[in-house]
Design a protein around this motif. Structure first.
Motif, PDB file in Angstrom:
ATOM      1  N   TYR A  33      -0.122  -9.730  -2.130  1.00  0.00           N
ATOM      2  CA  TYR A  33      -0.294  -9.016  -0.860  1.00  0.00           C
ATOM      3  C   TYR A  33      -1.776  -8.824  -0.571  1.00  0.00           C
ATOM      4  CZ  TYR A  33       4.338  -7.349  -2.449  1.00  0.00           C
ATOM      5  OH  TYR A  33       5.620  -7.255  -2.929  1.00  0.00           O
ATOM      6  N   TYR A  35      -3.929  -6.020   1.696  1.00  0.00           N
ATOM      7  CA  TYR A  35      -3.958  -4.803   2.495  1.00  0.00           C
ATOM      8  C   TYR A  35      -5.391  -4.583   2.981  1.00  0.00           C
ATOM      9  CZ  TYR A  35       0.678  -3.191   0.993  1.00  0.00           C
ATOM     10  OH  TYR A  35       2.025  -3.059   0.778  1.00  0.00           O
ATOM     11  N   GLN A  37      -7.938  -1.561   4.211  1.00  0.00           N
ATOM     12  CA  GLN A  37      -8.102  -0.109   4.195  1.00  0.00           C
ATOM     13  C   GLN A  37      -9.432   0.248   4.839  1.00  0.00           C
ATOM     14  OE1 GLN A  37      -8.225   1.752   0.319  1.00  0.00           O
ATOM     15  NE2 GLN A  37      -7.684   3.760   1.130  1.00  0.00           N
ATOM     16  N   PRO A  43      -4.139   2.384   3.773  1.00  0.00           N
ATOM     17  CA  PRO A  43      -4.069   0.923   3.658  1.00  0.00           C
ATOM     18  C   PRO A  43      -2.976   0.369   4.569  1.00  0.00           C
ATOM     19  CG  PRO A  43      -4.135   1.940   1.491  1.00  0.00           C
ATOM     20  CD  PRO A  43      -3.916   3.042   2.482  1.00  0.00           C
ATOM     21  N   LEU A  45      -0.836  -3.237   5.526  1.00  0.00           N
ATOM     22  CA  LEU A  45      -0.494  -4.581   5.061  1.00  0.00           C
ATOM     23  C   LEU A  45      -0.860  -5.610   6.122  1.00  0.00           C
ATOM     24  CD1 LEU A  45       0.894  -6.329   2.871  1.00  0.00           C
ATOM     25  CD2 LEU A  45       3.041  -5.978   4.121  1.00  0.00           C
ATOM     26  N   HIS A  48       1.683 -11.178   3.170  1.00  0.00           N
ATOM     27  CA  HIS A  48       1.983 -11.387   1.765  1.00  0.00           C
ATOM     28  C   HIS A  48       2.587 -12.770   1.564  1.00  0.00           C
ATOM     29  CE1 HIS A  48       6.086 -10.190   3.029  1.00  0.00           C
ATOM     30  NE2 HIS A  48       6.510 -10.752   1.917  1.00  0.00           N
ATOM     31  N   GLU A  57       2.246 -10.085   8.952  1.00  0.00           N
ATOM     32  CA  GLU A  57       2.682  -8.911   9.699  1.00  0.00           C
ATOM     33  C   GLU A  57       2.446  -9.160  11.188  1.00  0.00           C
ATOM     34  OE1 GLU A  57       4.269  -6.045   8.245  1.00  0.00           O
ATOM     35  OE2 GLU A  57       4.358  -7.711   6.816  1.00  0.00           O
TER      36      GLU A  57
ATOM     37  N   MET B  45      -5.978   1.205  -7.211  1.00  0.00           N
ATOM     38  CA  MET B  45      -4.869   2.082  -6.938  1.00  0.00           C
ATOM     39  C   MET B  45      -3.791   1.856  -8.000  1.00  0.00           C
ATOM     40  SD  MET B  45      -2.929   2.593  -3.303  1.00  0.00           S
ATOM     41  CE  MET B  45      -4.396   2.156  -2.476  1.00  0.00           C
ATOM     42  N   PHE B  91      -2.004   8.783  -2.300  1.00  0.00           N
ATOM     43  CA  PHE B  91      -1.293   8.250  -1.150  1.00  0.00           C
ATOM     44  C   PHE B  91       0.209   8.335  -1.385  1.00  0.00           C
ATOM     45  CE2 PHE B  91      -4.564   6.513   1.504  1.00  0.00           C
ATOM     46  CZ  PHE B  91      -5.586   6.137   0.648  1.00  0.00           C
ATOM     47  N   GLY B 101       7.703  -4.420  -1.751  1.00  0.00           N
ATOM     48  CA  GLY B 101       6.251  -4.366  -1.865  1.00  0.00           C
ATOM     49  C   GLY B 101       5.535  -4.148  -0.561  1.00  0.00           C
ATOM     50  N   LYS B 102       6.253  -4.121   0.542  1.00  0.00           N
ATOM     51  CA  LYS B 102       5.625  -3.919   1.845  1.00  0.00           C
ATOM     52  C   LYS B 102       5.571  -2.415   2.101  1.00  0.00           C
ATOM     53  CE  LYS B 102       6.778  -6.536   5.224  1.00  0.00           C
ATOM     54  NZ  LYS B 102       7.552  -7.276   6.256  1.00  0.00           N
ATOM     55  N   LEU B 103       4.464  -1.834   1.700  1.00  0.00           N
ATOM     56  CA  LEU B 103       4.341  -0.385   1.731  1.00  0.00           C
ATOM     57  C   LEU B 103       3.768   0.105   3.050  1.00  0.00           C
ATOM     58  CD1 LEU B 103       2.837   0.198  -1.833  1.00  0.00           C
ATOM     59  CD2 LEU B 103       5.224   0.343  -1.133  1.00  0.00           C
ATOM     60  N   PHE B 105       1.802   3.393   4.096  1.00  0.00           N
ATOM     61  CA  PHE B 105       1.098   4.475   3.435  1.00  0.00           C
ATOM     62  C   PHE B 105       0.867   5.639   4.384  1.00  0.00           C
ATOM     63  CE2 PHE B 105      -0.364   2.816  -0.638  1.00  0.00           C
ATOM     64  CZ  PHE B 105      -0.255   1.446  -0.482  1.00  0.00           C
ATOM     65  N   GLY B 106       0.784   6.837   3.805  1.00  0.00           N
ATOM     66  CA  GLY B 106       0.264   7.991   4.522  1.00  0.00           C
ATOM     67  C   GLY B 106      -1.249   7.939   4.545  1.00  0.00           C
TER      68      GLY B 106
END
Lengths: 111, 115
Positions: A33, A35, A37, A43, A45, A48, A57, B45, B91, B101-103, B105-106
């Motif tokens: 993946y 990401y 940030q 973060p 995405l 992937h 995405e 992380m 987080f 795996g496609k997160l 996040f806050g």
């Protein structure tokens, strides 16, 4: 020992000058993946790879591309970086339904 | 679309004390996972704890535990016996069951631990 390695850790580029960030893994995970940030943000995405299958995405800009030549390596290409692309770029890996393992990130500065 | 909200930009705790970090989420899915990740300064992380939505029992990992309130869509992290090494950005994250795996996040909570 680091299991997800990102290079370079810090990258400075000029506005519009292409840049490539790399990620390698020793975990033999089939999913990788990328990401993004931005400062003080969550973060997000970008895309992937599930094995060789690329999954973008919907809101990832066309300016961002990725390559995965083999299981161990994945690259993030930014074709024409803008000031808004300055961010930390995080690579992560996982098995299909497993825990994500992150690299330390590559911090991109755009001048 | 799923959203994750962390309402505490910063928290602080005294060493050896307990602190709770808050997280709420919004989803229409029934099969999902919730996570807390720790991001130390300039370090990668790492996963702190994970909760499957179908499990009623709250997850625990040593000094870390969660309070998962599914109906309220709340997922807080409790850190007991806080240590200096717990200082980091935390987080909260969400993933649909089929896209593990496609997160999402806050915004993160910066935790400071005072000696």
């Amino acid at each position: 020992d680091a299991m997800v390695i990102q290079n370079p850790r810090y990258q400075v580029t000029q506005f519009g000058k292409p840049v490539t960030l790399s990620c390698s893994q020793t975990l033999n995970h089939n999913v990788m993946y990328w990401y993004q940030q931005k400062s003080s943000q969550a973060p997000k995405l970008l895309f992937h790879y599930y094995d060789k299958d690329f999954n973008n995405e919907a809101d990832t800009p066309d300016n961002f591309q990725s390559r995965r030549p083999n299981t161990s390596f994945c690259f993030l290409d930014i074709r024409s970086p803008g000031l808004g692309d300055a961010a930390m770029y995080l690579c992560a890996t996982s098995r299909a339904t497993g825990e994500l393992f992150f690299g330390e990130g590559s911090r991109l500065t755009v001048l | 679309a799923q959203t994750v909200t962390q309402s505490q930009p910063e928290m602080s705790v005294q060493e050896a004390e307990t602190v709770t970090l808050s997280c709420t989420y919004d989803t229409s899915e029934s099969d999902y996972y919730l996570f807390w990740y720790k991001q130390p300064p300039s370090r990668q992380m790492i996963l702190v704890i994970r909760q499957e939505a179908y499990k009623q029992q709250n997850a625990t990992e040593n000094r870390f535990s969660v309070n998962f309130q599914k109906a309220a869509k709340s997922f807080s992290l409790k850190i007991s016996d806080s240590q200096l090494g717990d200082a980091a950005m935390y987080f909260c994250a969400y993933a649909v069951g089929t896209s593990y795996g496609k997160l999402t996040f806050g915004q993160g909570t910066i935790l400071t631990v005072h000696p």
